[in-house]
Design an enzyme around this catalytic site. Sequence first.
Site, PDB file in Angstrom:
ATOM      1  N   LEU A 125       0.818  -1.218   0.000  1.00 44.85           N
ATOM      2  CA  LEU A 125       0.000   0.000   0.000  1.00 44.85           C
ATOM      3  C   LEU A 125       0.852   1.268   0.000  1.00 44.85           C
ATOM      4  O   LEU A 125       0.752   2.092  -0.899  1.00 44.85           O
ATOM      5  CB  LEU A 125      -0.932  -0.010   1.214  1.00 44.85           C
ATOM      6  CG  LEU A 125      -1.780   1.253   1.437  1.00 44.85           C
ATOM      7  CD1 LEU A 125      -2.701   1.504   0.252  1.00 44.85           C
ATOM      8  CD2 LEU A 125      -2.583   1.135   2.728  1.00 44.85           C
ATOM      9  N   THR A 126       1.699   1.423   1.019  1.00 46.39           N
ATOM     10  CA  THR A 126       2.428   2.675   1.212  1.00 46.39           C
ATOM     11  C   THR A 126       3.434   2.935   0.098  1.00 46.39           C
ATOM     12  O   THR A 126       4.113   2.033  -0.383  1.00 46.39           O
ATOM     13  CB  THR A 126       3.161   2.653   2.562  1.00 46.39           C
ATOM     14  OG1 THR A 126       2.213   2.398   3.592  1.00 46.39           O
ATOM     15  CG2 THR A 126       3.857   3.976   2.846  1.00 46.39           C
ATOM     16  N   PRO A 128       6.366   6.228  -1.388  1.00 49.38           N
ATOM     17  CA  PRO A 128       7.131   7.375  -0.899  1.00 49.38           C
ATOM     18  C   PRO A 128       6.302   8.650  -0.762  1.00 49.38           C
ATOM     19  O   PRO A 128       6.552   9.451   0.141  1.00 49.38           O
ATOM     20  CB  PRO A 128       8.229   7.531  -1.964  1.00 49.38           C
ATOM     21  CG  PRO A 128       8.428   6.156  -2.493  1.00 49.38           C
ATOM     22  CD  PRO A 128       7.060   5.521  -2.484  1.00 49.38           C
ATOM     23  N   GLN A 336      12.087   4.235  33.158  1.00 52.86           N
ATOM     24  CA  GLN A 336      12.294   5.150  34.279  1.00 52.86           C
ATOM     25  C   GLN A 336      12.365   4.390  35.601  1.00 52.86           C
ATOM     26  O   GLN A 336      13.217   4.688  36.450  1.00 52.86           O
ATOM     27  CB  GLN A 336      11.153   6.176  34.325  1.00 52.86           C
ATOM     28  CG  GLN A 336      11.456   7.393  35.169  1.00 52.86           C
ATOM     29  CD  GLN A 336      12.501   8.308  34.542  1.00 52.86           C
ATOM     30  OE1 GLN A 336      12.767   8.222  33.352  1.00 52.86           O
ATOM     31  NE2 GLN A 336      13.106   9.162  35.342  1.00 52.86           N
ATOM     32  N   GLU A 363      -0.183   1.633   9.900  1.00 56.13           N
ATOM     33  CA  GLU A 363      -1.616   1.407   9.685  1.00 56.13           C
ATOM     34  C   GLU A 363      -2.463   2.616  10.085  1.00 56.13           C
ATOM     35  O   GLU A 363      -3.558   2.486  10.621  1.00 56.13           O
ATOM     36  CB  GLU A 363      -2.074   0.145  10.412  1.00 56.13           C
ATOM     37  CG  GLU A 363      -1.329  -1.090   9.930  1.00 56.13           C
ATOM     38  CD  GLU A 363      -2.149  -2.346   9.986  1.00 56.13           C
ATOM     39  OE1 GLU A 363      -3.378  -2.274   9.846  1.00 56.13           O
ATOM     40  OE2 GLU A 363      -1.543  -3.410  10.151  1.00 56.13           O
TER      41      GLU A 363
END
Length: 380
Positions: A125-126, A128, A336, A363
């Site tokens: 899907l993704t 640049p 911490q 997502e």
Amino acid sequence: MNFDLSQEQMMIKKTIREFAQEEVAPGAVERDRDKKFPLDIFNQLANLGVMGLPFPEQYGGAGADTISFAIVTEELSRACGSTGITYSAHISLGAAPIYLFGNDTQRIKYLIPLCTGKSLGAFGLTEPNAGSDAGGTNTSAYKKKNEYIINGNKCFITNASFAKFLALTAVTGKKKEKKEISAIIVPTDAKGFTIVNQYEKMGLNASNTTELILEDVEVPQENLLGKEGEGFKQFLQTLDGGRIGIGAMAVGIAQAAFEKALAYSKERKQFGKQLAKFQITQFKIADMAMKIELARNMVYKAAWLKDQGKPFSKEASMCKLYASEICMEITSQAIQILGGYGYMREYEVERMMRDAKLLEIGEGTSEIQRMVIAREVGCI
């Protein structure tokens, strides 16, 4: 309302928790350091029959529900975030689109190998220039006789190096100057298809994250998922299910960090008494426990709604948003509590915090989730 898990769900949880503790957790530090993909673990998961967990038995699945998927994802992520995201992406991004939108021929050809562990699932899907703005897809597919010719590239794709095929989105035309995006199944060994595995990542180092380059890749038109122009709607639905997986991942990682912090606070002494005896530590621990429980309940609610066939987009975004943000908070607080030791790799909580950050991005970023929720409640 019944908050009890079913007998089947409890059995799955017990089985996967034992497997994760015995097989996944012991090598997590080394896999993160060496960037070693846990292929042997996924071969074992295939033998356990969970690689097709929520899909029908006729396609090699286990016929389980989305809550069971969330349970497995949480337990694997509790032991190793990289293993958790690999599993979640395999089910929700790789296999789900083929099951949801594929015809029976496609399901038999492609879903069965995924459910039986013969291939890992991935989804392209993704790009640049098309992340949060997935409608900005530039990968193109044009018809030539009975084939699609695909050109473009994808980035940040999970599992592709171990996938024999994957569904990806491409522009197949325009309607009134608006892109028509379609989803097409593409074999990863097709001529012109290149997988590049060179990313240097902050976390989830044992997972596989790749770039895909497609240069005149030819696939038959029968590899189209659903109809042309339906790809945008399809991947929005796919991401809704995937957000439940990300929420479950976040719960698992947060639970692991909480357990490390709690155990350390009972062992470590400062100023003559255990850290756990100080009220400030108790308050931190109490807040961590409360937020994990709230996140888990939200994940289960979204999964239950999906299983009931009810709308779940809002709840999926809520569980993903809340769980990912409290996961970052809890892993940070765990460091911490451990102090200087928390900064050391061998104590593991620093890895958990690095792994957690991706959950606020992948997502759909936290900002996108807030947009979805605002729309669902009638603000937009």
